[in-house]
Design an enzyme around this catalytic site. Sequence first.
Site, PDB file in Angstrom:
ATOM      1  N   ASP A 153       0.812  -1.211   0.000  1.00  0.00           N
ATOM      2  CA  ASP A 153       0.000   0.000   0.000  1.00  0.00           C
ATOM      3  C   ASP A 153       0.848   1.264   0.000  1.00  0.00           C
ATOM      4  O   ASP A 153       1.999   1.263   0.452  1.00  0.00           O
ATOM      5  CB  ASP A 153      -0.902   0.035   1.236  1.00  0.00           C
ATOM      6  N   ARG A 203      -1.577  -0.603  -8.552  1.00  0.00           N
ATOM      7  CA  ARG A 203      -2.908  -0.128  -8.161  1.00  0.00           C
ATOM      8  C   ARG A 203      -2.882   1.398  -8.173  1.00  0.00           C
ATOM      9  O   ARG A 203      -2.121   2.018  -7.419  1.00  0.00           O
ATOM     10  CB  ARG A 203      -3.278  -0.632  -6.766  1.00  0.00           C
TER      11      ARG A 203
END
Length: 327
Positions: A153, A203
């Site tokens: 992340d 992402r």
Amino acid sequence: MALSDLLRPALLAAARSPRMERTVTKIPVTRNLVDRFVAGETENQAVAATTSILDSGRYISIDHLGEDTTDLAQANNTVSHYLTLLSALSQFTQNGEKDKAAFPPSPVRNVEVSLKLSALGQFLPQDGHKVALENAHKICTAAEEAGAWVTVDAEDHTTTDSTLSIVRELRQDFPSLGTVLQAYLKRTEADCKDMSGPGSRIRLCKGAYKEPASVAHQEKTAVDDSYLRCLRILMNGRGYPMVASHDPAMISAALQFAESKGRTADEFELQMLNGIRDAEQLRLVGEQQHLRVYLPYGEQWYGYFMRRLAERPANLAFFLRSLVSTN
């Protein structure tokens, strides 16, 4: 300026405030609202939510909530949570023993875990980089054994250089490792060009932290324009774009870019957060699009919850209406 534009900086600041955390977490209605976004506090609760999501035809990415760890024992505890989780998740993957015939051949893994390197010790005062790298390596090894993907992340901009450095090191042993880039950062267009090579998984999200104007676009239109530029770079690249957005305009653009480049359904995916636009998620799955749900769990839900309120006015309105209805 819209009210939501005024409230967003305040909510993002509150996400980092221990005083506000103590206040918000004591409000009785908060826990019920958190359940809309967060699977629960335990691995068993996360696995139960996983079952429902996978049964609907969606894929999943699970995040054990936590960040900004400055204690080695806490970082090691986070690793233990992930190892327990991955052992339980193996039943759902193509590597698992449960109903192997149910999984058609596909290069896309239906189960993924998401990691925050700051929760793995990235900013420990001594050897933080080394500790986070070693801890992430343990989790990636367990994920490979379980048949799951791993994506690292993004956090606030002060972590970006360190995070991408660790990602590059990990990809030497785990080439399928994904990472997150945030379109509101002014550097992200260059990062997309640098990281969209063969085998990459990126992402792309808009961004959910309070950032200064010196490093991040502040206006919605500027963030949207940056997202589209970055999305085009990833779709033109040789990797696997992961389009993380609830914005219909961004989703439509992603589908158009993919079609224009001749990408099949196995060559990109859409991603949305748990509890947001569920009907739209299922509609897209019905149109044979790969859609992955980002599902967090764990005791440290406060910062995540506040950032979800800041992202969408509808979330904040839902929270405020619930507060009023309980008085």
